[in-house]
Design an enzyme around this catalytic site. Sequence first.
Site, mmCIF file in Angstrom:
data_model
loop_
_atom_site.group_PDB
_atom_site.id
_atom_site.type_symbol
_atom_site.label_atom_id
_atom_site.label_comp_id
_atom_site.label_asym_id
_atom_site.label_seq_id
_atom_site.Cartn_x
_atom_site.Cartn_y
_atom_site.Cartn_z
ATOM 1 C CB CYS A 244 -6.382 -5.907 0.973
ATOM 2 S SG CYS A 244 -5.380 -7.376 0.683
ATOM 3 N NE ARG A 249 -3.119 -3.671 0.999
ATOM 4 C CZ ARG A 249 -3.593 -2.628 0.317
ATOM 5 N NH1 ARG A 249 -3.468 -1.398 0.808
ATOM 6 N NH2 ARG A 249 -4.194 -2.796 -0.835
#
Length: 286
Positions: A244, A249
Site C-alpha cells: 500500500c 493496509r
Amino acid sequence: MAGSETSTGYAHPEVLVETDWVADHLHDADIRLIEADEDVLLYELGHIPGAVKLDWHVDVQDKYSRDFIDQQGFEQLMSRWGITNDTTIVLYGDKNNWYACYAFWLFSMYGHARMKIMNGGRAKWEAEHRPMTREVPHYEPTRYKAQPMDESARAFRDEVLLGLKNPGRRLIDVRSPQEYSGELIHMVNYPQEGAQRGGHIPGAKNIPWATAANPDGTFKSAEELRQIYGSNDVTPDKEVVTYCRIGERSAHTWFVLTKLLGYPRVRNYDGSWTEWGNLVRSPIEK
C-alpha cells in the site's frame, strides 16, 4: 464465540474472536487486549477496559532507520504491558482493524503464537454499546522472550523488483483506485507517507483492502473472499506480495489471505509506495 469453520469456512477460524467473546473474557488474567488505531488519539477518548495502547508512531518504530524495533525492543514492549509468552493477545482498532492486522503481522514475525483479532474492531464494540473506559491499566512487568525476527512474511524492494517478470507471482496494490492510477499522489494528513511519483508497481492488481470487510467492519465470509481474490487470478498456488503506502493496509490483506483463506506464500512489502514512489528509476505504471 470465535468464528467456526462451519459458519465461515476460514482456514484458521481460531484467529478471530467476536465482541461477545471479548466481553466474556475481559477479566481473564491470561488475555491482554491491545488497541492499535490509525487515529492514535482514540484510545484516550475511551477504550475497552483493560486494553493497552499501541502507538505506531512511538512503540514499534526504530528511532533511527525506517524499520521496526529489534528483538530486544519488542521484548521490552511486551514486558512493559505485562505480557508473557503464554499470554493470548487480542488486537483491535479503528478502520476495520487495519492497524490491528499490522500489529498481528509484526508480532507474528517475533514468534508470538497466541494472537487473535476482534472481528469488527472498535467500531463494532461501540455500535453494540459495550463498556468503554478512560482508565489506563497498569500491569506488573514480565520477562518476555521473543524469537529473532522471522522475515519470511516480509518482502523488500529488491525482491519485488527481481520478481516483476515472475509469471507465478501476483502483486496486490491494496490502495484506493485513485492512488493506484496515480491520480492521487499526496495523501492529506499523511505527510510521512509522501512519494514523488504516483502510479503503481508494474503488473500489480488493484484490490482495495476494504473490499474484504463488511459494512460493520467484520470480515467477509471465506466464500466471498475467495471470489474477490480468485476473480483477480490471486489463487493459493501463486506467490503473493501485498503493498500500500507504508504496509499497514496491505497487512490487512496479508491477514485475510494467510489466516482466513490459508494461502501459503504471502508476503507484505511494507516499504510500499512511500519507498517505491521515491526510488530513482523504479518502474511505474499508471
